[in-house]
Design a protein around this motif. Structure first.
Motif, PDB file in Angstrom:
ATOM      1  N   ASP A  37      -6.112 -20.473 -77.291  1.00 14.37           N
ATOM      2  CA  ASP A  37      -5.676 -19.178 -76.755  1.00 14.37           C
ATOM      3  C   ASP A  37      -4.533 -19.431 -75.796  1.00 14.37           C
ATOM      4  O   ASP A  37      -4.243 -20.570 -75.442  1.00 14.37           O
ATOM      5  N   ASP A  38      -3.871 -18.360 -75.409  1.00 17.45           N
ATOM      6  CA  ASP A  38      -2.774 -18.501 -74.452  1.00 17.45           C
ATOM      7  C   ASP A  38      -3.126 -17.841 -73.120  1.00 17.45           C
ATOM      8  O   ASP A  38      -2.268 -17.328 -72.421  1.00 17.45           O
ATOM      9  N   THR A  41      -1.123 -18.529 -69.804  1.00 19.91           N
ATOM     10  CA  THR A  41       0.238 -18.032 -69.582  1.00 19.91           C
ATOM     11  C   THR A  41       0.431 -16.557 -69.899  1.00 19.91           C
ATOM     12  O   THR A  41       1.457 -15.993 -69.551  1.00 19.91           O
ATOM     13  N   ALA A  42      -0.536 -15.926 -70.554  1.00 23.75           N
ATOM     14  CA  ALA A  42      -0.377 -14.520 -70.958  1.00 23.75           C
ATOM     15  C   ALA A  42      -1.077 -13.591 -69.969  1.00 23.75           C
ATOM     16  O   ALA A  42      -2.072 -13.965 -69.361  1.00 23.75           O
ATOM     17  N   PRO A  43      -0.574 -12.380 -69.824  1.00 20.98           N
ATOM     18  CA  PRO A  43      -1.294 -11.384 -69.021  1.00 20.98           C
ATOM     19  C   PRO A  43      -2.671 -11.140 -69.644  1.00 20.98           C
ATOM     20  O   PRO A  43      -2.821 -11.229 -70.871  1.00 20.98           O
ATOM     21  N   SER A  46      -3.152  -9.224 -72.936  1.00 22.62           N
ATOM     22  CA  SER A  46      -2.424  -9.603 -74.148  1.00 22.62           C
ATOM     23  C   SER A  46      -2.690 -11.050 -74.567  1.00 22.62           C
ATOM     24  O   SER A  46      -1.842 -11.677 -75.195  1.00 22.62           O
ATOM     25  N   VAL A  47      -3.852 -11.585 -74.253  1.00 19.33           N
ATOM     26  CA  VAL A  47      -4.207 -12.946 -74.647  1.00 19.33           C
ATOM     27  C   VAL A  47      -4.354 -13.015 -76.165  1.00 19.33           C
ATOM     28  O   VAL A  47      -4.958 -12.142 -76.774  1.00 19.33           O
ATOM     29  N   ARG A  48      -3.772 -14.046 -76.758  1.00 19.66           N
ATOM     30  CA  ARG A  48      -3.876 -14.262 -78.200  1.00 19.66           C
ATOM     31  C   ARG A  48      -4.946 -15.313 -78.472  1.00 19.66           C
ATOM     32  O   ARG A  48      -5.000 -16.336 -77.805  1.00 19.66           O
ATOM     33  N   ARG A  89       7.922 -20.985 -68.353  1.00 15.44           N
ATOM     34  CA  ARG A  89       7.604 -19.847 -69.212  1.00 15.44           C
ATOM     35  C   ARG A  89       7.925 -20.120 -70.671  1.00 15.44           C
ATOM     36  O   ARG A  89       7.483 -19.400 -71.548  1.00 15.44           O
ATOM     37  N   ARG A 105       8.084 -25.708 -78.070  1.00 17.76           N
ATOM     38  CA  ARG A 105       7.489 -24.415 -78.399  1.00 17.76           C
ATOM     39  C   ARG A 105       7.136 -24.408 -79.879  1.00 17.76           C
ATOM     40  O   ARG A 105       7.937 -24.836 -80.701  1.00 17.76           O
TER      41      ARG A 105
END
Length: 137
Positions: A37-38, A41-43, A46-48, A89, A105
């Motif tokens: 998951d992210d 770094t994600a709000p 909006s986590v993926r 980022r 990335r």
């Protein structure tokens, strides 16, 4: 349909989170495959959630609908002035105070990426191969 193209749900992801040594359903290797998951770094809204293999590049969203997709690792020398201890980022790495770092990335083969720190537009010329590219058929 090959087994590695089967749907992958959030329930599957939650089951896999506690597992160790899972083999990638595409290449069969277990060195760097699993649920990811992210969240770092994600709000929060909006986590993926997805599964990914960093040996062959197979990624798949944990939404129960999306097919797996092929990815590229893109690397560039990021010359942004980011302070020590701050998370980049672009790659999620913690900066060490040097005026540059290798910024990597993972992106789908159909997308490009612009580094949010230095503005470099990453293209296929920035891609490095996965250790086990394998066929995508």
């Amino acid at each position: 349909m090959p087994a590695w193209r089967a749907p992958y749900s959030l329930t599957d992801w939650l089951h896999d989170v506690g597992s160790r040594g899972l083999p990638c359903p595409r290449c069969g290797r277990d060195e760097d495959y699993g649920p990811r998951d992210d969240a770092a770094t994600a709000p929060p809204d909006s986590v993926r959630y997805y599964r990914a293999c960093k040996v062959c590049g197979m990624f798949q969203k944990a939404d129960g609908r999306s097919e797996p997709y092929e990815t590229l690792v893109m690397v560039h020398v990021c010359l942004s002035a980011v302070a020590a201890g701050v998370v980049c980022r672009g790659c999620g790495g913690v900066r060490d105070g040097r005026p540059w770092h290798l910024c990597s990335r993972v992106v789908p083969t159909t997308e490009t990426f612009i580094c949010p720190e230095c503005g470099t537009s990453l293209t296929k010329s920035h891609a490095i191969p996965w250790p086990e590219p394998g066929p995508w058929s």
